[in-house]
Design a protein around this motif. Sequence first.
Motif, PDB file in Angstrom:
ATOM      1  N   PHE A   1     -49.713  -8.951  38.928  1.00  7.66           N
ATOM      2  CA  PHE A   1     -49.374  -7.774  38.133  1.00  7.66           C
ATOM      3  C   PHE A   1     -50.301  -7.671  36.926  1.00  7.66           C
ATOM      4  O   PHE A   1     -50.863  -6.602  36.641  1.00  7.66           O
ATOM      5  CB  PHE A   1     -47.914  -7.885  37.681  1.00  7.66           C
ATOM      6  N   SER A   2     -50.500  -8.773  36.227  1.00  5.42           N
ATOM      7  CA  SER A   2     -51.343  -8.750  35.033  1.00  5.42           C
ATOM      8  C   SER A   2     -52.803  -8.492  35.386  1.00  5.42           C
ATOM      9  O   SER A   2     -53.524  -7.809  34.649  1.00  5.42           O
ATOM     10  CB  SER A   2     -51.222 -10.075  34.273  1.00  5.42           C
ATOM     11  N   GLN A   3     -53.256  -9.015  36.507  1.00  2.00           N
ATOM     12  CA  GLN A   3     -54.654  -8.839  36.904  1.00  2.00           C
ATOM     13  C   GLN A   3     -54.974  -7.377  37.198  1.00  2.00           C
ATOM     14  O   GLN A   3     -56.010  -6.857  36.752  1.00  2.00           O
ATOM     15  CB  GLN A   3     -54.939  -9.717  38.123  1.00  2.00           C
ATOM     16  N   VAL A   4     -54.098  -6.720  37.927  1.00  2.00           N
ATOM     17  CA  VAL A   4     -54.346  -5.310  38.249  1.00  2.00           C
ATOM     18  C   VAL A   4     -54.151  -4.437  37.010  1.00  2.00           C
ATOM     19  O   VAL A   4     -54.844  -3.428  36.841  1.00  2.00           O
ATOM     20  CB  VAL A   4     -53.432  -4.858  39.403  1.00  2.00           C
ATOM     21  N   LEU A   5     -53.237  -4.820  36.119  1.00  2.00           N
ATOM     22  CA  LEU A   5     -53.095  -4.108  34.846  1.00  2.00           C
ATOM     23  C   LEU A   5     -54.385  -4.201  34.037  1.00  2.00           C
ATOM     24  O   LEU A   5     -54.781  -3.228  33.375  1.00  2.00           O
ATOM     25  CB  LEU A   5     -51.937  -4.691  34.045  1.00  2.00           C
ATOM     26  N   ALA A   6     -55.042  -5.357  34.070  1.00  2.00           N
ATOM     27  CA  ALA A   6     -56.309  -5.515  33.362  1.00  2.00           C
ATOM     28  C   ALA A   6     -57.352  -4.539  33.907  1.00  2.00           C
ATOM     29  O   ALA A   6     -58.099  -3.910  33.145  1.00  2.00           O
ATOM     30  CB  ALA A   6     -56.798  -6.957  33.491  1.00  2.00           C
ATOM     31  N   LEU A   7     -57.408  -4.391  35.229  1.00  2.00           N
ATOM     32  CA  LEU A   7     -58.343  -3.427  35.822  1.00  2.00           C
ATOM     33  C   LEU A   7     -58.006  -2.002  35.391  1.00  2.00           C
ATOM     34  O   LEU A   7     -58.909  -1.199  35.125  1.00  2.00           O
ATOM     35  CB  LEU A   7     -58.309  -3.544  37.349  1.00  2.00           C
ATOM     36  N   ALA A   8     -56.717  -1.693  35.316  1.00  2.00           N
ATOM     37  CA  ALA A   8     -56.305  -0.358  34.885  1.00  2.00           C
ATOM     38  C   ALA A   8     -56.699  -0.106  33.432  1.00  2.00           C
ATOM     39  O   ALA A   8     -57.162   0.990  33.083  1.00  2.00           O
ATOM     40  CB  ALA A   8     -54.799  -0.192  35.065  1.00  2.00           C
ATOM     41  N   LEU A   9     -56.544  -1.101  32.579  1.00  2.00           N
ATOM     42  CA  LEU A   9     -56.935  -0.948  31.175  1.00  2.00           C
ATOM     43  C   LEU A   9     -58.441  -0.752  31.055  1.00  2.00           C
ATOM     44  O   LEU A   9     -58.908   0.101  30.277  1.00  2.00           O
ATOM     45  CB  LEU A   9     -56.495  -2.175  30.376  1.00  2.00           C
ATOM     46  N   LEU A  10     -59.223  -1.512  31.799  1.00  2.00           N
ATOM     47  CA  LEU A  10     -60.674  -1.355  31.775  1.00  2.00           C
ATOM     48  C   LEU A  10     -61.084   0.030  32.255  1.00  2.00           C
ATOM     49  O   LEU A  10     -61.979   0.671  31.686  1.00  2.00           O
ATOM     50  CB  LEU A  10     -61.330  -2.435  32.639  1.00  2.00           C
ATOM     51  N   CYS A  11     -60.438   0.490  33.313  1.00  2.00           N
ATOM     52  CA  CYS A  11     -60.737   1.811  33.864  1.00  2.00           C
ATOM     53  C   CYS A  11     -60.354   2.912  32.876  1.00  2.00           C
ATOM     54  O   CYS A  11     -61.106   3.869  32.664  1.00  2.00           O
ATOM     55  CB  CYS A  11     -59.993   1.977  35.185  1.00  2.00           C
ATOM     56  N   GLU A  12     -59.196   2.784  32.253  1.00  2.00           N
ATOM     57  CA  GLU A  12     -58.723   3.768  31.274  1.00  2.00           C
ATOM     58  C   GLU A  12     -59.682   3.857  30.096  1.00  2.00           C
ATOM     59  O   GLU A  12     -60.041   4.950  29.641  1.00  2.00           O
ATOM     60  CB  GLU A  12     -57.323   3.381  30.792  1.00  2.00           C
ATOM     61  N   LEU A  13     -60.112   2.730  29.591  1.00  2.00           N
ATOM     62  CA  LEU A  13     -61.026   2.711  28.451  1.00  2.00           C
ATOM     63  C   LEU A  13     -62.392   3.281  28.811  1.00  2.00           C
ATOM     64  O   LEU A  13     -63.026   3.954  27.996  1.00  2.00           O
ATOM     65  CB  LEU A  13     -61.181   1.275  27.937  1.00  2.00           C
ATOM     66  N   ALA A  14     -62.850   3.021  30.024  1.00  2.00           N
ATOM     67  CA  ALA A  14     -64.177   3.467  30.426  1.00  2.00           C
ATOM     68  C   ALA A  14     -64.230   4.969  30.701  1.00  2.00           C
ATOM     69  O   ALA A  14     -65.217   5.628  30.375  1.00  2.00           O
ATOM     70  CB  ALA A  14     -64.625   2.706  31.673  1.00  2.00           C
ATOM     71  N   LEU A  15     -63.175   5.527  31.271  1.00  2.00           N
ATOM     72  CA  LEU A  15     -63.205   6.926  31.699  1.00  2.00           C
ATOM     73  C   LEU A  15     -62.757   7.901  30.621  1.00  2.00           C
ATOM     74  O   LEU A  15     -63.014   9.094  30.737  1.00  2.00           O
ATOM     75  CB  LEU A  15     -62.321   7.105  32.944  1.00  2.00           C
ATOM     76  N   HIS A  16     -62.085   7.410  29.596  1.00  2.00           N
ATOM     77  CA  HIS A  16     -61.560   8.317  28.576  1.00  2.00           C
ATOM     78  C   HIS A  16     -61.995   7.860  27.195  1.00  2.00           C
ATOM     79  O   HIS A  16     -61.291   7.089  26.537  1.00  2.00           O
ATOM     80  CB  HIS A  16     -60.032   8.390  28.656  1.00  2.00           C
ATOM     81  N   PRO A  17     -63.190   8.305  26.760  1.00  2.00           N
ATOM     82  CA  PRO A  17     -63.683   7.923  25.431  1.00  2.00           C
ATOM     83  C   PRO A  17     -62.700   8.268  24.320  1.00  2.00           C
ATOM     84  O   PRO A  17     -62.607   7.547  23.332  1.00  2.00           O
ATOM     85  CB  PRO A  17     -64.974   8.729  25.302  1.00  2.00           C
TER      86      PRO A  17
END
Length: 451
Positions: free
Chosen positions: A209-225
């Motif tokens: 759960f935490s690992q995929v959440l980390a990917l989601a956080l990275l994706c969120e930060l990268a796609l939405h300045p």
Amino acid sequence: MQHAGLQSAGSVPRSRAGAQDSARALRIPFLLRFTITLALASTLMLSRFQLNVGSYFLSVGLIAQYLLVLVLLLLGLARVDPMRMFLFIGCAGVALVSWVVNSEIASSSSVLLIAAAYLVFVFVARSTDRTQYIARWTLGVFLNLMLFCAIAGIAQFFLQFVVKWPWLFNFTDYIPEAFRGGVGYNTVIRVSGHFYKSNGFFFVEPSRFSQVLALALLCELALHPKWRLIRLATLGLAILLSYSGTGLLTLAVGLLFPLGPRTVMRLIIMLLGGAFVFFVLGDALSLSVTAGRAGEFTAVGSSGFARFVAPFLFVRDYIDSTPWSLLIGHGPGSIFKVIAASNVGYEVAGPTWAKLATEYGVLGFAAFTALILYTMLGSRVPLELRVGIIFGWFILWGGVLLAPDVTALFYILVALWPRKQATARGRLTPPVPRDGSATTGRNMTSPERSR
């Protein structure tokens, strides 16, 4: 400024008819949108399900990713990549030889599973503007699904203090055996004897759960300045309530990329935010449990030692224990049999790099590494996400080499979407509307303008 291979505002047709034609050309068909959503939901939320037939099983995520590829092929949006096919043949060839040579301890089911899990990587979306929008839309679906899972995980954590439902943290026993996923996962983990770690309700372990959440956080930060703070806060709280270090490590590694002043500032802001949350909510949520795990790297028998230290010691001492194991390994599915026979006296978690080296030797390690790096580094999705996945796959996460749901997620998010051939640095354009149609006119800007 126009980016090579991507349309800028100045290159979009000015007439209304031209804009409508462009939108129709880039619209994502309903069948494809449905299949992408189904595939991502299967890999994220149905990981406890599989189709069992005797001693063999078929993962729901594995089925979903092949269904997605089939739809893309039918729509003419995917192709077979020759280089990927060459690398896969190398991987499969080493696996087959290792299985034959080590037939006494090797597993035939492992050979079949690794072939099924990685054959799909030879298929890649065509490098067009249309698939660029599809890739961006796919990441948006992933973020929405993970936001839902984060909310479910937060609700699960706080509900445990109110109700004692037996299925709140593990509903596997309620699934019919014919469709029940594998056993052996640490699904229910108590923290300090008082409460349980959140596993997001749907996930097999809090760490996953935490690992995929980390990917989601990275994706969120990268796609939405322009950060969407409520979404970030929800994902961040959920990863804290998982009390898992691997997710935080994945996030920390991903935040280091791409290298530059902006990345440094973002990392500083995230660290300050994390420190603020720790000091404000640390006592209430017992966050010191997570922080205190840093000492596990030197403690034999701890999770940190088993994940990061023990694999190195084991591979160093036993990779060449037979005349051929250095080159082709001890055989598919053999790592834990070799560990048991070696009586090493410590637990080895079996990260991907150690499993590759032990089961497939130097040749297999090189072949699978080449396939993974070629497909991941050649993708157009944000670098932060790619780096998080590469480090997670090889080093930080355990047991993912033959985890079909995880490999399917990596494939759908990253490996399926290649860079545009005209540019080596093309980034995904801004979000597309809910119906999957592309924006046109002045809203269709180059990556430099959108950021």
